[in-house]
Write a protein that holds these residues in place. Structure first.
Motif, mmCIF file in Angstrom:
data_model
loop_
_atom_site.group_PDB
_atom_site.id
_atom_site.type_symbol
_atom_site.label_atom_id
_atom_site.label_comp_id
_atom_site.label_asym_id
_atom_site.label_seq_id
_atom_site.Cartn_x
_atom_site.Cartn_y
_atom_site.Cartn_z
ATOM 1 N N TRP A 1 2.568 1.605 -3.512
ATOM 2 C CA TRP A 1 1.538 1.907 -4.512
ATOM 3 C C TRP A 1 1.085 3.360 -4.415
ATOM 4 O O TRP A 1 0.996 4.062 -5.428
ATOM 5 N N GLN A 2 0.810 3.821 -3.189
ATOM 6 C CA GLN A 2 0.316 5.180 -3.022
ATOM 7 C C GLN A 2 1.366 6.210 -3.414
ATOM 8 O O GLN A 2 1.059 7.217 -4.081
ATOM 9 N N LYS A 3 2.628 5.976 -3.012
ATOM 10 C CA LYS A 3 3.704 6.910 -3.348
ATOM 11 C C LYS A 3 3.889 6.997 -4.863
ATOM 12 O O LYS A 3 3.975 8.086 -5.438
ATOM 13 N N ALA B 1 -8.509 1.524 -8.832
ATOM 14 C CA ALA B 1 -7.145 2.030 -8.731
ATOM 15 C C ALA B 1 -6.283 1.512 -9.885
ATOM 16 O O ALA B 1 -5.490 2.262 -10.469
ATOM 17 N N PRO C 1 -4.353 -3.887 -5.631
ATOM 18 C CA PRO C 1 -5.221 -2.713 -5.413
ATOM 19 C C PRO C 1 -6.632 -2.972 -5.943
ATOM 20 O O PRO C 1 -6.892 -3.974 -6.610
ATOM 21 N N ASP D 1 0.915 8.718 -6.711
ATOM 22 C CA ASP D 1 0.966 10.184 -6.638
ATOM 23 C C ASP D 1 2.016 10.740 -7.609
ATOM 24 O O ASP D 1 1.768 11.730 -8.313
ATOM 25 N N ASP E 1 0.827 -1.214 0.000
ATOM 26 C CA ASP E 1 0.000 0.000 0.000
ATOM 27 C C ASP E 1 0.861 1.264 0.000
ATOM 28 O O ASP E 1 0.533 2.250 -0.678
#
Length: 326
Positions: free
Chosen positions: A195-197, A258, A254, A200, A192
């Motif tokens: 993936w999020q970094k 996403a 995800p 963005d 997570d």
């Protein structure tokens, strides 16, 4: 005016208009450079790449981007100078020496063109009568306008080129080593986080690549260090995102929304690259060894983001790396 002089005046007007058109399209359009600017910058970059591939020098390529930008502005000014000189030279006794009131020579007209475009206007050589007085005033306006636009273009490009390097640094701070990071993506918290970094950064990367339309010369700003090369960093990030989207453990993947969003972001970025690498092969039969996908990258057709879909996009991303000198 003799027919030859009329032809010369018409040619001069076309040169002036084409130069201004090319500059305006390059500076104010969001769809890439003008026809002459695009041709010159692409051919010069390809020549520099050819030399780089024979005798690799990333420092040489790193200097090429700023050099190309200066060459483009110099080309505009040089063409404008040529156009106005040919126009002033197309008639007799239209430019005179202020002291002797004799017709100016061709050398004097060349000098008059320069001081007029620069806006200095010393007054020692002047336009003699209408319409040349009006045309000389118009020449001052075009010279001032082009100089202002050229300088503003150079000033605007520098922060965009810096942003390109910053994005590469951000990506490498997360995934410097593709193989190593994949091995560590074995728990939900790690997956997570990465993936999020990268999601963005990927969004920012797509937004940045749209600026290739507004500032096409930015595509030729090469980084002398691979860890700050945007094209290479973006490829690594895309590989990791594709791996996570097709993670061997389906519980760590995800959400479908996403995954679909990331696929669309990579596709949008790839489309932004198409006009940059238009003359290059985007359907490489075999990628260079340094850009081969890591062995753990899934190459099946299961999931929302299949290998066949990603393979087409990845081919363009690899081509962008090669076109960037890496």
């Amino acid at each position: 005016m003799p027919p030859l002089s009329i032809f010369q005046a018409a040619l001069a007007a076309l040169i002036i208009l084409f130069t201004l058109f090319d500059a305006f399209v390059t500076i104010l359009s969001l769809r890439g450079g003008g026809p002459a600017t695009s041709l010159i910058s692409r051919k010069l970059w390809q020549l520099m790449l050819f030399y780089h591939r024979i005798k690799p020098s990333h420092k040489f390529l790193a200097a090429s981007g700023p050099l190309l930008m200066i060459v483009i502005v110099a080309f505009w000014y040089g063409m404008l100078y040529l156009g106005w000189f040919l126009l002033f030279q197309s008639a007799e006794a239209n430019i005179v020496n202020s002291n002797t009131l004799t017709a100016a020579s061709n050398l004097d007209k060349l000098y008059f063109t320069g001081v007029t475009l620069s806006g200095l206007g010393y007054g020692d050589v002047t336009a003699n009568h209408f319409p040349w007085t009006l045309l000389s005033t118009l020449a001052v306006s075009t010279g001032t306008l082009l100089t202002s636009l050229g300088l503003s273009y150079i000033i605007a490009v520098v922060p965009v080129a810096l942003e390109k390097r910053q994005l590469a640094t951000q990506i490498n701070s997360v995934v410097d080593d593709r193989g190593g990071i994949v091995e560590r993506l074995d728990d939900k918290a790690s997956v997570d986080f990465v993936w999020q970094k990268l999601f963005d950064i990927q969004l920012n990367g797509m937004k940045f690549s749209t600026k290739y339309g507004a500032y096409p010369v930015v595509a030729y700003f090469h980084s002398s260090q691979q860890d700050s090369a945007f094209s290479v960093a973006y490829l690594k990030a895309a590989d990791i995102l594709f791996y996570i989207a097709n993670h061997p453990n389906s519980a760590l993947r995800p959400t479908p929304v996403a995954v679909e969003t990331v696929k669309n972001l990579i596709f949008a970025h790839s489309e932004n690259l198409r006009h940059v690498v238009a003359d290059e092969s985007t359907g490489l039969e075999r990628w260079p060894d340094r850009y081969q996908p890591i062995s753990s990258l899934p190459q099946g057709d299961s999931g929302l983001f299949s290998w066949e879909e990603y393979k087409q996009l990845r081919g363009l991303l690899v081509t962008a790396c090669l076109y960037d000198g890496w």
